[in-house]
Motif scaffolding. Structure first.
Motif, mmCIF file in Angstrom:
data_model
loop_
_atom_site.group_PDB
_atom_site.id
_atom_site.type_symbol
_atom_site.label_atom_id
_atom_site.label_comp_id
_atom_site.label_asym_id
_atom_site.label_seq_id
_atom_site.Cartn_x
_atom_site.Cartn_y
_atom_site.Cartn_z
ATOM 1 N N GLY A 116 0.810 -0.881 -0.081
ATOM 2 C CA GLY A 116 0.121 0.342 -0.500
ATOM 3 C C GLY A 116 1.523 1.286 -0.285
ATOM 4 O O GLY A 116 0.576 2.273 -0.373
ATOM 5 N N THR A 121 3.713 0.753 -7.708
ATOM 6 C CA THR A 121 3.494 2.000 -8.529
ATOM 7 C C THR A 121 4.693 2.951 -9.271
ATOM 8 O O THR A 121 5.021 3.153 -9.799
ATOM 9 N N ASP A 260 2.426 14.448 -2.340
ATOM 10 C CA ASP A 260 1.475 15.414 -3.143
ATOM 11 C C ASP A 260 0.407 15.368 -1.863
ATOM 12 O O ASP A 260 -0.607 15.995 -2.111
ATOM 13 N N GLU A 286 0.405 9.541 -8.560
ATOM 14 C CA GLU A 286 -0.181 7.930 -9.094
ATOM 15 C C GLU A 286 -0.275 8.128 -10.519
ATOM 16 O O GLU A 286 0.053 7.046 -10.919
#
Ligand code: GDP
Length: 305
Positions: A116, A121, A260, A286
């Protein structure tokens, strides 16, 4: 820099603007200094660095004499930079060294962290940066426990032009990592990025697993980087996680994600101090382009606005 500023706007408002407003007050009394301290603590700068900074600001503001906004801004900029800068080497090692036989070996980077935090990513974004830089990249989906992780990584791979090596769901992460590096060597790839699993609730399990992944990969040659991904929004909790990981593997760099979405940008200072490991990359969103090298000057400039 404009983009960095807009992405860090929450920290900028809380930290940079907050401190400048306080220091610009006509009378800097004890209450004001307490507010300065609270501002820094709330931004997760950490207790010791906060106290150091408050002491230095008190002295320097007195010496400065003037309270001109430009002078205060400059002073604050210097002092924040002193906190954020380190002697630690921030270079991201992505050039593989030749192996014992003198053959070219891809650079191997492991990406570790709690589920998480943004591991997958980050691995995808990093692949994109490397591919854009002309490197060939192989991805290793060694997070075989989270059902969707391998799919997610493969999607990133297809998007950025990197092949993904994956194993059966629930399979052995170390064997996927081993195969990914093997594939990287066979293809003559420049870099192999290995996404790992991060179930922190069983520390011994994690220890066994991550340690094993690294040892197995090292059969091919050295691991160039072990990047620990930390979610900046989790603040001091992230530090607790980081300590656990640092016990298990030698971390060579921190990736601080989700900057961010938080006013807690001061965590950069706390993390580097606490672990003695440099922040090398920051996650600013993202999207595929939302990964940046961490540059203290640009970061502090963005904070001060
Ligand atoms: P993993 O379980 O550690 O592999 O985490 P994922 O890579 O699946 O990321 C978890 C969530 O965080 C996803 O929704 C990502 O889009 C999001 N995420 C990752 N990095 C960032 C970042 O820098 N900023 C923001 N805002 N979201 C991020």
């Amino acid at each position: 820099l404009v983009r960095l500023r807009s992405r860090l706007s929450r920290s900028q408002n809380a930290l940079g603007k907050g401190l400048l407003t306080l220091l610009s007050r006509e009378h800097l009394d004890e209450d004001t200094w307490e507010e300065v301290e609270d501002t820094l603590l709330t931004a997760d700068v950490g207790v010791a660095p906060t106290q150091e900074l408050v002491e230095r600001l008190r002295t320097r503001v007195k010496v400065l004499g003037t309270r001109s906004p430009a002078d205060l801004r400059q002073l604050l900029r210097e002092e924040l930079l002193t906190l954020v800068r380190t002697d630690l080497d921030r270079t991201l090692h992505t050039d593989g060294l030749p192996n014992a036989d003198g053959a070219d070996q891809p650079a191997v980077l492991m990406v570790v962290g709690v589920n998480g935090t943004g591991k997958t990513t980050t691995t995808g974004k990093l692949a994109r940066v490397l591919v854009a830089d002309g490197r060939s990249v192989v991805l290793g989906a060694a997070d075989t426990f989270r059902a969707a992780a391998a799919d997610q990584l493969q999607t990133w791979g297809e998007r950025v032009g990197a092949r993904t090596v994956r194993g059966p769901e629930g399979g052995d992460p170390a064997s996927v990592a081993f195969d990914a590096v093997k594939e990287g060597i066979a293809e003559g790839a420049d870099v192999v990025l290995i996404d790992t699993a991060g179930r922190l609730h069983t520390k011994t399990g994690l220890m066994d697993e991550l340690g094993k992944v690294k040892r197995v990969v090292e059969k091919h040659g050295p691991v160039d980087e072990v990047l620990l991904v930390l979610d900046a929004t989790t603040g001091q909790n992230g530090l607790v996680q980081a300590r656990v990981f640092a016990e298990v593997v030698d971390i060579t760099g921190i990736v601080l994600t989700k900057l961010d979405g938080t006013a807690k940008g001061g965590i950069v200072v706390a993390v580097q101090r606490e672990l003695g490991v440099p922040v090398k990359l920051i996650g600013l969103g993202e999207g595929a382009d939302d990964l940046a090298p961490f540059e203290p000057e640009a970061f502090v400039d963005a904070l001060i606005g």
